[in-house]
Design an enzyme around this catalytic site. Sequence first.
Site, PDB file in Angstrom:
ATOM      1  N   SER A  33       0.057   1.023   3.406  1.00  0.00           N
ATOM      2  CA  SER A  33       0.686  -0.120   2.640  1.00  0.00           C
ATOM      3  C   SER A  33       2.185  -0.036   2.602  1.00  0.00           C
ATOM      4  O   SER A  33       2.729   1.127   2.845  1.00  0.00           O
ATOM      5  CB  SER A  33       0.061   0.052   1.223  1.00  0.00           C
ATOM      6  OG  SER A  33      -1.219  -0.383   1.331  1.00  0.00           O
ATOM      7  N   ASN A  78      -4.249  -0.424  -2.504  1.00  0.00           N
ATOM      8  CA  ASN A  78      -3.084  -0.284  -1.401  1.00  0.00           C
ATOM      9  C   ASN A  78      -3.445   0.942  -0.632  1.00  0.00           C
ATOM     10  O   ASN A  78      -3.053   2.132  -0.960  1.00  0.00           O
ATOM     11  CB  ASN A  78      -1.770  -0.259  -2.185  1.00  0.00           C
ATOM     12  CG  ASN A  78      -1.272  -1.304  -2.856  1.00  0.00           C
ATOM     13  OD1 ASN A  78      -0.794  -2.561  -2.021  1.00  0.00           O
ATOM     14  ND2 ASN A  78      -1.610  -1.568  -4.097  1.00  0.00           N
ATOM     15  N   GLU A  79      -4.063   0.793   0.378  1.00  0.00           N
ATOM     16  CA  GLU A  79      -4.599   1.874   1.270  1.00  0.00           C
ATOM     17  C   GLU A  79      -3.654   2.459   1.966  1.00  0.00           C
ATOM     18  O   GLU A  79      -2.512   1.684   2.182  1.00  0.00           O
ATOM     19  CB  GLU A  79      -6.027   1.551   2.191  1.00  0.00           C
ATOM     20  CG  GLU A  79      -6.905   0.837   1.397  1.00  0.00           C
ATOM     21  CD  GLU A  79      -7.788   1.855   0.715  1.00  0.00           C
ATOM     22  OE1 GLU A  79      -7.300   2.914   0.593  1.00  0.00           O
ATOM     23  OE2 GLU A  79      -8.909   1.796   0.216  1.00  0.00           O
ATOM     24  N   PRO A  80      -3.672   3.510   2.762  1.00  0.00           N
ATOM     25  CA  PRO A  80      -2.795   4.352   3.871  1.00  0.00           C
ATOM     26  C   PRO A  80      -2.200   2.994   4.653  1.00  0.00           C
ATOM     27  O   PRO A  80      -2.933   2.158   5.252  1.00  0.00           O
ATOM     28  CB  PRO A  80      -3.540   5.393   4.465  1.00  0.00           C
ATOM     29  CG  PRO A  80      -4.452   5.664   3.406  1.00  0.00           C
ATOM     30  CD  PRO A  80      -4.923   4.486   2.553  1.00  0.00           C
TER      31      PRO A  80
END
Length: 312
Positions: free
Chosen positions: A166, A162-164
Amino acid sequence: MARLNLLEETRYEKLPVTVYSSQAEASLAVAARIAKLIKSKEAKGEKTVLGLATGVTPIGVYAELVRQHKKEGLSFKNVITFNLDEYYPMQPNAAQSYVTFMNENLFSHVDIDRENVHIPDGTLAKDKVAAFCLDYEQKITKLGGLDLQILGIGRTGHIGFNEPGSAPNSGTRLVTLDDLTRNDASRDFGGKQNVPTKAITMGVGTIFKAREIILMAWSQKKAPIVKKAVEGEISGDVPATFLQLSDHVEFVLDEAAASSLTRFDTPWLVKDCSWENGLKKKAVIWLAETVDKPILNLPKKIITTMVWPSLP
Ligand code: PGA
């Protein structure tokens, strides 16, 4: 939701943090908690549903669980696992797949029933991914949810993949990897150009529903992102900050990963310090930077009490 933080020293920390003197010691403590959970559920005739992570961070935990299986009879017969993520596309037998990682570090060495192992499928056709992700979520729900989720943290602040950007309520889905994450993975793939651009990951919301969440981080490399995750404002820019909203999360750190937290980096802000020379110098430099003045323009009292006595 509110967390009672009565300790002055940790008042900047928005979630519980335990710091161990080494990664090895911390890994043993986390493994002990997992083993205790498995045994206590087994004693009640229940299965343990574990959310598992890959990467270098949990390797020591898995090694200790394997040791306990081999030497102390810890059984995984009643354990069901769901891994956080998998690259997409990815063949399970590839050296970099998380299937290979889990087999090598845990599953091939313990008595887990293969039917109880779940890892997102990196071989699916694109049009099958959404249904697979929904099914992954439903399987977890039908089993009563995750008892314990273990996590690492990426330098982007990702949990799972879950990258920036998300969302806090995101579920299992196909995502695009952040450039920094692909850089960090490039060694495993023999170059960044070989790192997949996508992955299937459990969502922040999926992780959040676990009854217990343990995020581990080791080494100085993780210190800046750990500080943001623990002390920063809750924001999708650093998805790990969403964990601040959980009542049952704990960060388990070694001293290096904890070193940028206020209580270690600028301890004079939160407690009485014993002012050895090194700390005095650090405090003076911090003050000069904070007020944006050259050191010699700081108030005379500070120069005489803090700077001169500490000069060699
Ligand atoms: P690492 O990765 O354990 O290899 O540091 C953690 C993560 O990216 O979540």
